[in-house]
Design an enzyme around this catalytic site. Sequence first.
Site, PDB file in Angstrom:
ATOM      1  N   ARG A 249      14.518  -3.829 -19.130  1.00  0.00           N
ATOM      2  CA  ARG A 249      13.098  -4.131 -18.986  1.00  0.00           C
ATOM      3  C   ARG A 249      12.680  -3.722 -17.573  1.00  0.00           C
ATOM      4  NH1 ARG A 249      13.059  -4.325 -23.734  1.00  0.00           N
ATOM      5  NH2 ARG A 249      12.297  -5.997 -25.089  1.00  0.00           N
ATOM      6  N   GLU A 278       3.709  -1.109 -19.151  1.00  0.00           N
ATOM      7  CA  GLU A 278       3.831  -0.093 -20.214  1.00  0.00           C
ATOM      8  C   GLU A 278       2.590  -0.120 -21.092  1.00  0.00           C
ATOM      9  OE1 GLU A 278       7.507  -0.728 -22.286  1.00  0.00           O
ATOM     10  OE2 GLU A 278       8.710  -0.497 -20.479  1.00  0.00           O
ATOM     11  N   HIS A 297       9.811   4.219 -23.298  1.00  0.00           N
ATOM     12  CA  HIS A 297      10.442   3.055 -23.957  1.00  0.00           C
ATOM     13  C   HIS A 297      10.882   3.417 -25.390  1.00  0.00           C
ATOM     14  CE1 HIS A 297      10.607  -1.620 -24.095  1.00  0.00           C
ATOM     15  NE2 HIS A 297      11.552  -1.099 -24.851  1.00  0.00           N
TER      16      HIS A 297
HETATM   17  C1  DGY Z   1      13.759  -4.342 -28.047  1.00  0.00           C
HETATM   18  O1  DGY Z   1      14.071  -4.413 -29.237  1.00  0.00           O
HETATM   19  O2  DGY Z   1      13.737  -5.325 -27.311  1.00  0.00           O
HETATM   20  C2  DGY Z   1      13.370  -2.989 -27.548  1.00  0.00           C
HETATM   21  O3  DGY Z   1      13.344  -2.901 -26.168  1.00  0.00           O
HETATM   22  C3  DGY Z   1      12.029  -2.617 -28.102  1.00  0.00           C
HETATM   23  O4  DGY Z   1      11.063  -3.424 -27.492  1.00  0.00           O
END
Ligand code: DGY
Length: 335
Positions: A249, A278, A297
């Site tokens: 993250r 994002e 992402h």
């Molecule tokens: C998750 O599954 O947490 C991925 O990062 C997609 O948001």
Amino acid sequence: MPTPSANTTRQQVLVFRELPPDQLARLQAVHDVTVANPRLPEQAAAFHAALASADGLIGSSYPVDAALLAGAPRLKVISSVSVGVDNYALPALAARGIMLCHTPGVLTETTADTIFSLIMASSRRLVELANHVREGRWTRNIGEELFGWDVHGKTLGILGFGRIGQALARRAALGFGMPVLYHSRHPVDLAQALPELAGKARRTPLDELLQRADIVAAVLPLSPETRGLMGAREFALMKPGAIFINGARGAIVQEDALLDALDHGTLRAAGLDVFATEPLPLDSPLRTHPKVTALPHIGSATFETRHAMAELATSNLLQALAGERPAAVFELSGA
Ligand code: DGY
């Protein structure tokens, strides 16, 4: 796919991010379903109206905070189409007794593939060199100014050693002969859980890992403990010429400190799939930085895996609304 009990009473389901048609149909077969994405201005009013009577929510990538929950007085369950749960106000969910489900497991290998791609792309300058060809600049053999750096045999430091961290370690140690150091809250009994990595991966304190790894990859969940984990001190500890990868993250990294380490420190490059904000704002210096490979992402973004996530999330929701125990409940105790 679990089939809900035939006598399930129809309940109100709010889908807040598009689901594949086959999964939407599973929900519609047994419940009254509203699809409304609060990120789209033209659907925001429908989202808030449906929230008021929703028994279950399903979706992802939208902050479900305490204020939003206050507008959902009937809510029993949220099924997130993600493994990460940092978008949800966990204490408020726990206080209200609202169940939270997520999608661990089904995205592990795909996300590890993405992170390893970023390691390769950053070390071998793949995007920069592909652009060199695309833009017609390959007019003579490349020289040292465009050489990359080997990945095989380098030491990989992994921040977080859950499912994705372990899948990354397998790729690195078994496929690329890379010694692996990992930093995690809890030790993992490799001989028992991952015998193929015994002797190839070692739990290491954070500072030592940063000092010894050639490539540092973050794969840990965002929590109050990990927010801002990588700051000026941590980047300064990294080996000169090391590469930083973030597949976790964005908020785990202090982005100003990362930029400073790239511009004025000895960090060679960064491969980033995630950002503090994002989509990445157009004016973010990370977007066009010559030492950064930035992705939108895409950790789990393959056809197969996104469908598997939607299917698991749909099953979780159907089971919860039928009063059954879903396959993947996120434990809120202690949240
Ligand atoms: C998750 O599954 O947490 C991925 O990062 C997609 O948001």
